[in-house]
Design a protein around this motif. Structure first.
Motif: not given
Length: 96
Positions: A16-44
């Motif tokens: 649907e969004h015609n995502l490139t492999p690099e965009e997918i990596q950016q999305i996943v990296a951002a999600a991991r870091i933001n999750l770690a910011t707000f959830d102390p139980g998650y480590r990134a």
């Protein structure tokens, strides 16, 4: 970073969004870091993420900050509750 993109939802979003492999990596990296910011139980490990993507830590944090800002803006613009009835939408109140 090894990703499993075989899931139905992943395939749908990529298509649907015609995502490139690099965009997918950016999305996943951002999600991991933001999750770690707000959830102390998650480590990134930001250094590890940066190394895997061959980017600097400030770049990774920049992606995460922009993704979080966009998410916040999106959430704040969502209308909640029941949509108004047709009469209320058209500005016609009471009997005319």
């Amino acid at each position: 970073m090894k990703l499993d993109l075989s899931g139905k939802r992943a395939k749908k979003l990529i298509r649907e969004h015609n995502l490139t492999p690099e965009e997918i990596q950016q999305i996943v990296a951002a999600a991991r870091i933001n999750l770690a910011t707000f959830d102390p139980g998650y480590r990134a490990n930001v250094t590890q993420i940066a190394d895997e993507l061959r980017r600097s830590r400030p770049t990774i944090y920049g992606w995460a900050d922009r993704a979080l800002a966009a998410t916040i803006d999106s959430l704040r613009s969502i209308r909640t509750g029941r949509p108004p009835k047709e009469r209320e939408r058209s500005g016609q109140m009471g009997d005319a």
